[in-house]
Design a protein around this motif. Sequence first.
Motif, mmCIF file in Angstrom:
data_model
loop_
_atom_site.group_PDB
_atom_site.id
_atom_site.type_symbol
_atom_site.label_atom_id
_atom_site.label_comp_id
_atom_site.label_asym_id
_atom_site.label_seq_id
_atom_site.Cartn_x
_atom_site.Cartn_y
_atom_site.Cartn_z
ATOM 1 N N GLY A 103 -10.355 -2.110 10.719
ATOM 2 C CA GLY A 103 -10.458 -3.518 10.342
ATOM 3 C C GLY A 103 -11.622 -3.796 9.418
ATOM 4 N N PHE A 104 -12.659 -2.972 9.446
ATOM 5 C CA PHE A 104 -13.839 -3.237 8.624
ATOM 6 C C PHE A 104 -13.990 -2.239 7.469
ATOM 7 C CE2 PHE A 104 -14.861 -5.362 12.582
ATOM 8 C CZ PHE A 104 -15.393 -6.576 12.143
ATOM 9 N N GLY A 105 -14.301 -1.005 7.797
ATOM 10 C CA GLY A 105 -14.702 -0.097 6.737
ATOM 11 C C GLY A 105 -13.670 0.922 6.314
ATOM 12 N N LEU A 106 -12.553 1.053 7.060
ATOM 13 C CA LEU A 106 -11.590 2.104 6.735
ATOM 14 C C LEU A 106 -10.286 1.545 6.180
ATOM 15 C CD1 LEU A 106 -12.067 4.364 9.894
ATOM 16 C CD2 LEU A 106 -13.162 4.579 7.670
ATOM 17 N N GLN A 107 -10.322 0.327 5.690
ATOM 18 C CA GLN A 107 -9.083 -0.261 5.190
ATOM 19 C C GLN A 107 -8.525 0.524 4.017
ATOM 20 O OE1 GLN A 107 -9.127 -4.598 4.691
ATOM 21 N NE2 GLN A 107 -11.079 -4.660 5.754
ATOM 22 N N THR A 108 -9.396 0.901 3.093
ATOM 23 C CA THR A 108 -8.942 1.608 1.897
ATOM 24 C C THR A 108 -8.352 2.968 2.253
ATOM 25 O OG1 THR A 108 -10.682 0.508 0.639
ATOM 26 C CG2 THR A 108 -9.631 2.423 -0.376
ATOM 27 N N ILE A 109 -9.014 3.678 3.181
ATOM 28 C CA ILE A 109 -8.534 5.006 3.564
ATOM 29 C C ILE A 109 -7.162 4.917 4.234
ATOM 30 C CG2 ILE A 109 -8.987 7.000 5.055
ATOM 31 C CD1 ILE A 109 -11.942 6.547 4.607
ATOM 32 N N VAL A 110 -7.017 3.982 5.166
ATOM 33 C CA VAL A 110 -5.725 3.809 5.836
ATOM 34 C C VAL A 110 -4.661 3.364 4.852
ATOM 35 C CG1 VAL A 110 -4.516 2.545 7.639
ATOM 36 C CG2 VAL A 110 -6.831 3.358 8.045
ATOM 37 N N ASN A 111 -5.042 2.481 3.930
ATOM 38 C CA ASN A 111 -4.092 2.017 2.913
ATOM 39 C C ASN A 111 -3.586 3.191 2.075
ATOM 40 O OD1 ASN A 111 -2.638 0.374 1.096
ATOM 41 N ND2 ASN A 111 -4.421 0.226 -0.252
ATOM 42 N N ASN A 112 -4.510 4.046 1.669
ATOM 43 C CA ASN A 112 -4.103 5.213 0.884
ATOM 44 C C ASN A 112 -3.250 6.171 1.711
ATOM 45 O OD1 ASN A 112 -5.442 4.391 -1.482
ATOM 46 N ND2 ASN A 112 -7.373 5.263 -0.757
ATOM 47 N N PHE A 113 -3.564 6.307 3.004
ATOM 48 C CA PHE A 113 -2.771 7.190 3.868
ATOM 49 C C PHE A 113 -1.337 6.662 4.013
ATOM 50 C CE2 PHE A 113 -1.205 8.127 8.180
ATOM 51 C CZ PHE A 113 -1.112 9.495 8.093
ATOM 52 N N ILE A 114 -1.211 5.378 4.311
ATOM 53 C CA ILE A 114 0.128 4.788 4.435
ATOM 54 C C ILE A 114 0.863 4.872 3.104
ATOM 55 C CG2 ILE A 114 1.400 2.699 4.983
ATOM 56 C CD1 ILE A 114 0.054 4.035 7.377
ATOM 57 N N SER A 115 0.154 4.638 2.007
ATOM 58 C CA SER A 115 0.782 4.738 0.685
ATOM 59 C C SER A 115 1.270 6.153 0.426
ATOM 60 C CB SER A 115 -0.209 4.306 -0.398
ATOM 61 O OG SER A 115 -0.612 2.960 -0.214
ATOM 62 N N GLY A 116 0.510 7.154 0.902
ATOM 63 C CA GLY A 116 0.956 8.533 0.759
ATOM 64 C C GLY A 116 2.251 8.785 1.509
ATOM 65 N N LEU A 117 2.369 8.212 2.717
ATOM 66 C CA LEU A 117 3.629 8.348 3.458
ATOM 67 C C LEU A 117 4.780 7.683 2.726
ATOM 68 C CD1 LEU A 117 2.380 7.725 7.120
ATOM 69 C CD2 LEU A 117 2.799 9.904 5.975
ATOM 70 N N ILE A 118 4.506 6.532 2.108
ATOM 71 C CA ILE A 118 5.550 5.846 1.328
ATOM 72 C C ILE A 118 5.987 6.720 0.160
ATOM 73 C CG2 ILE A 118 5.991 3.855 -0.160
ATOM 74 C CD1 ILE A 118 4.165 2.230 1.665
ATOM 75 N N LEU A 119 5.042 7.326 -0.524
ATOM 76 C CA LEU A 119 5.390 8.202 -1.647
ATOM 77 C C LEU A 119 6.205 9.402 -1.188
ATOM 78 C CD1 LEU A 119 2.014 8.227 -3.640
ATOM 79 C CD2 LEU A 119 4.095 6.967 -4.199
ATOM 80 N N ILE A 152 0.784 15.442 -4.559
ATOM 81 C CA ILE A 152 0.720 14.193 -3.795
ATOM 82 C C ILE A 152 0.084 14.544 -2.460
ATOM 83 C CG2 ILE A 152 2.028 12.325 -2.728
ATOM 84 C CD1 ILE A 152 4.145 12.683 -4.855
ATOM 85 N N GLY A 153 -1.140 14.077 -2.247
ATOM 86 C CA GLY A 153 -1.872 14.404 -1.043
ATOM 87 C C GLY A 153 -1.818 13.311 -0.014
ATOM 88 N N ILE A 154 -2.581 13.514 1.081
ATOM 89 C CA ILE A 154 -2.566 12.554 2.172
ATOM 90 C C ILE A 154 -3.328 11.283 1.813
ATOM 91 C CG2 ILE A 154 -4.637 13.490 3.267
ATOM 92 C CD1 ILE A 154 -3.282 12.969 5.951
ATOM 93 N N ARG A 155 -4.303 11.393 0.916
ATOM 94 C CA ARG A 155 -5.098 10.229 0.512
ATOM 95 C C ARG A 155 -4.957 9.900 -0.957
ATOM 96 N NH1 ARG A 155 -9.516 8.929 -2.083
ATOM 97 N NH2 ARG A 155 -9.797 11.107 -2.690
#
Length: 813
Positions: free
Chosen positions: A620-636, A662-665
Amino acid sequence: MLACVLFFTGANSIALAQKPTTSTTDTPATEPRVIPSTEIVKAASEISDRLKIFRDDVKPQAFVADIDTQVVALSKEIEELREKTDVWLASELTLSALEEVQRDWDRYAETLTSWAAQLDTRVSQLQEQLAEIADERPKWRNTQAAAAETELSQALVHVINNVLVELGDTQKLIESRIESVTQVQQKVSEKEKGTAESLETIRSAVEEARSGLFVRNQPPIWKVFHTAPEALTHAEEFGESWEWVVSAIDKFFKTFETRIISHIIIFVCLLVLLIVLRFRSAKWELDATSRQTVDHVFHNPVATSFLIFLVLSRPLYPDAPTVIFELTALLTVPILALLVPRLLPRVFLKSAYGLFAVVVFFPILDLLAVSGLLTRLFMFTLSGGVLAILAIWSRTNGPTINITHPKGRAFALFAARLGAVFMLISFAANIVGMVLLADFLFSGTLVTAYGAILIFVSYRILGVLAIVSLNSNFAQTFASIRKNRYRLKSSTIGFLRLAAVLIWLAMAFRWFGILDIVTSTAVKWFSTQWTVGSMTISLGSIAAFIIALWLSVLVSRFVRTILKEDVLPKARLARGMPESISLIVNYAIITIGFIVALAAAGIELSQFAIVFGAFGVGIGFGLQTIVNNFISGLILIFERPIQVGDTIEMGNGGLVGVVRQIGIRASTIRTFAGAEVIVPNGDLVAGQVTNWTLSDANRRITVEIGVAYGNNPQQIIDLLLDVANQRDDLLEDPKPNVIFKGFGESSLDFELRAWTASDNWFSLKSELTIQVHDSIVGAGIVIPFPQRDVYLRSMDPAVGESKTPKDEPRDPA
């Protein structure tokens, strides 16, 4: 089960005693269960089948008969070893000799323990069958009594009687078999008890010898010449030694006849394989270092095969007498003498040959039953000579300076100095009369050095076999091996080097008697636990977690490489699907490995509740970008709007390149200039991306050209189409076409459009443009360039005069 029946019967009887007799008809559980008449035939058939299985199983087992036969022969061997042990304990044996005797007793104890475990298992199986029969008999007896009261048919009564007879006969068979197995069990138990007593005695002697290492057990060396002279050899002991060796060899060949034949077959096959590889390896493309090593190992295939044959003796014959292993070690000496000139650095050769001579010398003295005084003098002389050699090696500018590898030079210098210290102590201990300590250090240093040479040569041979395996025709059929050959070679050699070092350390620790101490200390350290809140951790759990996770990463890389190079390319899958499958398998293996690592560490997922809660807050605070990139990787991965190999353009031409990974992040894009750009997966999903190759690799090429006014537009169109139709690398569907764009300021403007499936469309466009130019110019058509006419309405006269050409000077002639 019989105990349960008796318990419930007794309990119900007590209950009946406390109630009126009229209530007995309401409590049928007070009597054993009666089989209903309608179920007697079925129950009889089931119990008959069960008893048939019991009778088949109760037949004499081959392993029981083998144990009964072998225990007699083993008893003779144990008695002989006990007599020898009593004689040896009465004399002053060295610590190494006592440990060899202990290993013989350990071998007998392990054999007897194994036999006892097998017999215990057999007796337990028979007793379980006996208990099952004891549980069935009351039920059928009660049914027999009920049948007499109810006047059942004679056929059912006959069935019941047959079952009871069969139960009784089977019970007698099982009891008889238990008695015969128990007799063998008693024999083994007696021998096991006697062996345990002898083993305890020899262990006490070993501990006493270890504690007496620092005690003077003989006179100082300057006094031994003043004592009564001792015979140089003992004829009686000499004869007994040879009888013992010959008896051990004869027993070895009789006991392991089948294994010896298999061992010889392995040697012959290995020899043939090495000879074949010796000729085939000459055609392989190897680097200079690998070529030299391969040639050295295959130079003498007979010696190499025989060394492997001897090294395999211990794992193939773990129960062989100790003297067999000693003879095997002696046989390795001449084999190593043949191999070390090519496999050992030249700087070590002279020392190695001297070591070989000493290693062979002392076992020969033991076999010849040389007196203890003469053996002590030989050891005193040789320890002084070895000390002098090691002193030379210990110098900084000594022979170690010729070792080119820095780490190898440092290790050789350290080993030489450590060996010199041990030899100095051994030399001094021999002088003052501490012969046990002198022999312990002298033998330990020599055996450790000899083991280092043997392990090093074996390491070189195994390394060559690994190189040969990677370069074989079979291995080269796999793309995963062919493309990663050098990396696999480096990893294999590194693993063999680590294994060689660990084996050498274990051998050295075992010889000096500290292996058990080191092992128990390590176990104690790794078992120590610390409690952090509700979680209990230890070094062992941490190590198990790290090792399990590391292994999962290695397995994931291995599987991913196999899938990527050998499996998926042969499958008919849509473009981009192999990369997605490979990535998903990689993540799945790592996830499973993480769960296995937690289980190996003894950590439950419930213990991570707080960690998962903190992780949620972090998201919720500092890992939003990392999680966003991880979920985006799953979408890709699953949606596949972008795939590996696609040519994409981000934004308005800001970044153009080919997707490499295409990596995890994040994903990697290689631009046409050669740069590799790391792009977060979130930008690829949320941003505007132009995919030039999403549905297919077709791309339109456009060539614009202008011709001078006055030319026929149709002629220009025909010329351009003719140029496009002559090229085979342009698609016929859609076919090339030419557009007359209009009238420019200085030219008639045309545009040639053609489609291609080539990845090298940049070069193709350049070639097509050159052909268009050559065709236009060859047809005599002018390609104009912009022109401007400037009219001056007014001009300063002075400027005009300055621009008027002056009269040219006349020729004086």
